[in-house]
Design a protein around this motif. Structure first.
Motif, PDB file in Angstrom:
ATOM      1  N   GLN A 272      -3.877  14.087   7.834  1.00 54.56           N
ATOM      2  CA  GLN A 272      -3.985  12.644   7.691  1.00 54.56           C
ATOM      3  C   GLN A 272      -2.988  12.091   6.693  1.00 54.56           C
ATOM      4  OE1 GLN A 272      -7.879  11.242   6.921  1.00 54.56           O
ATOM      5  NE2 GLN A 272      -8.882  12.811   8.135  1.00 54.56           N
TER       6      GLN A 272
ATOM      7  N   ASP B  32      -3.955   7.174   3.092  1.00 53.10           N
ATOM      8  CA  ASP B  32      -4.821   6.001   3.098  1.00 53.10           C
ATOM      9  C   ASP B  32      -5.838   6.033   4.237  1.00 53.10           C
ATOM     10  OD1 ASP B  32      -2.579   3.625   4.769  1.00 53.10           O
ATOM     11  OD2 ASP B  32      -3.000   5.750   5.126  1.00 53.10           O
ATOM     12  N   GLU B  33      -5.965   7.136   4.957  1.00 55.99           N
ATOM     13  CA  GLU B  33      -6.916   7.198   6.060  1.00 55.99           C
ATOM     14  C   GLU B  33      -8.274   7.666   5.572  1.00 55.99           C
ATOM     15  OE1 GLU B  33      -5.569   9.039   9.611  1.00 55.99           O
ATOM     16  OE2 GLU B  33      -3.678   7.949   9.643  1.00 55.99           O
ATOM     17  N   SER B  34      -9.226   7.797   6.516  1.00 50.57           N
ATOM     18  CA  SER B  34     -10.615   8.043   6.151  1.00 50.57           C
ATOM     19  C   SER B  34     -10.801   9.414   5.519  1.00 50.57           C
ATOM     20  CB  SER B  34     -11.493   7.920   7.403  1.00 50.57           C
ATOM     21  OG  SER B  34     -11.060   8.808   8.411  1.00 50.57           O
ATOM     22  N   PRO B  35     -11.841   9.558   4.673  1.00 47.92           N
ATOM     23  CA  PRO B  35     -12.091  10.833   3.987  1.00 47.92           C
ATOM     24  C   PRO B  35     -12.552  11.912   4.963  1.00 47.92           C
ATOM     25  CG  PRO B  35     -13.876   9.291   3.590  1.00 47.92           C
ATOM     26  CD  PRO B  35     -12.805   8.525   4.304  1.00 47.92           C
TER      27      PRO B  35
ATOM     28  N   ASP C  23     -17.801   6.672   9.085  1.00 49.79           N
ATOM     29  CA  ASP C  23     -16.364   6.397   9.068  1.00 49.79           C
ATOM     30  C   ASP C  23     -15.537   7.608   8.670  1.00 49.79           C
ATOM     31  OD1 ASP C  23     -17.732   6.012   6.573  1.00 49.79           O
ATOM     32  OD2 ASP C  23     -15.871   5.228   5.720  1.00 49.79           O
ATOM     33  N   ALA C  24     -16.172   8.723   8.279  1.00 46.64           N
ATOM     34  CA  ALA C  24     -15.430   9.903   7.827  1.00 46.64           C
ATOM     35  C   ALA C  24     -14.954  10.746   9.004  1.00 46.64           C
ATOM     36  CB  ALA C  24     -16.307  10.751   6.906  1.00 46.64           C
ATOM     37  N   GLN C  25     -13.973  11.591   8.729  1.00 45.25           N
ATOM     38  CA  GLN C  25     -13.494  12.571   9.698  1.00 45.25           C
ATOM     39  C   GLN C  25     -14.294  13.864   9.508  1.00 45.25           C
ATOM     40  OE1 GLN C  25     -10.891  12.518  12.056  1.00 45.25           O
ATOM     41  NE2 GLN C  25     -10.878  10.304  11.778  1.00 45.25           N
TER      42      GLN C  25
ATOM     43  N   ILE D 290     -22.174   8.480   6.564  1.00 46.36           N
ATOM     44  CA  ILE D 290     -20.745   8.131   6.489  1.00 46.36           C
ATOM     45  C   ILE D 290     -20.107   8.242   7.868  1.00 46.36           C
ATOM     46  CG2 ILE D 290     -20.237   8.586   4.051  1.00 46.36           C
ATOM     47  CD1 ILE D 290     -19.529  11.457   4.916  1.00 46.36           C
TER      48      ILE D 290
END
Length: 246
Positions: A21, A24-27, A63-65, A61
């Motif tokens: 990644q 600035d992308e998702s955690p 929104d996380a990977q 979460i």
């Protein structure tokens, strides 16, 4: 000569974040056997911990990977970091995981690692190395760039504890005359960062010991009687001899 400890906590998630990644992308949450194995530090502030079920983490979460652990990526990135550390000093010593030869089933130090893949210096809870006489200006820049943690003190044991205590991107220096004050305020839970089994700090707290320094008065016999090999390792950490055992 002051030993310097270089540490990147949650290295499994750090490695995948830097491999796959943009910054600035998702955690990232690293998964193994249906559980959270490692996660980006920001997610701990949102209630995620290693050992949580993946389903629970996804609900908290979304929104996380969520990615499976990748030993090859970890080893490759760690080898690259070690090469960069060697540009700061030729004296770089990756630290062997304390429980590498003993199967454990604890939150921070699980033994599901393929013994043929991890490089020396990779623990289940992070990456660790000792340095001698590094270029300190370069080390500070490197630490800030990576979000690593550095500890500097008069003995290896104190440098390792100082690195575990540091904030991401920060350096904690503990001069000789400040070792005891440092230990007297370093939380006992910090021992989990050094792969002590979680019940050790929990039981020490039941005895009223809230800081690592509070355990300094316990003898090796007392610690071994209470905690077996873990107690003996704690005594060696707190009372380093001529040959220190991290």
């Amino acid at each position: 000569m002051q030993p310097v400890c270089f540490h990147i906590p949650d290295f499994s998630s750090w490695a995948l974040l830097h491999r796959w990644q943009e910054a600035d992308e998702s955690p990232v949450v690293v998964c193994y056997a249906g559980k959270v194995f490692s996660c980006s530090p920001m997610l701990r502030r949102r209630g995620i911990e290693p050992g949580n079920s993946v389903d629970h983490a996804r609900r908290l979460i979304p929104d996380a990977q969520f990615l499976p652990r990748d030993h090859a990526v970890e080893s490759a990135l760690w080898d690259n970091l070690l090469a960069r550390l060697h540009t700061l000093t030729p004296q770089v010593q990756p630290l062997a995981a304390p429980n590498a030869k003993a199967p454990v089933n604890e939150r921070n130090c699980r033994s599901d690692v393929n013994p043929q893949t991890p490089a020396t210096g990779l623990w289940d809870n992070g990456a660790w190395a000792l340095l001698e006489r590094p270029d300190f200006a370069g080390l500070i820049r490197f630490t800030e760039e990576l979000g690593a943690q550095v500890g500097i003190s008069t003995r290896r044991s104190w440098a390792i504890l100082a690195a575990a205590y540091s904030n991401p991107g920060g350096t904690t220096t503990v001069p000789g005359h400040m070792v005891r004050p440092f230990l007297d305020q370093a939380p006992i839970q910090l021992l989990e960062s050094l792969c002590f089994k979680s019940d050790l700090p929990e039981r020490l707290q039941l005895f009223g010991m809230r800081a690592i320094g509070h355990a300094m008065s316990l003898t090796q016999r007392q610690l071994t009687a209470q905690f077996g090999t873990e107690g003996r390792r704690l005594f060696q950490l707190l009372h380093p001899g001529k040959v220190e055992l991290p």
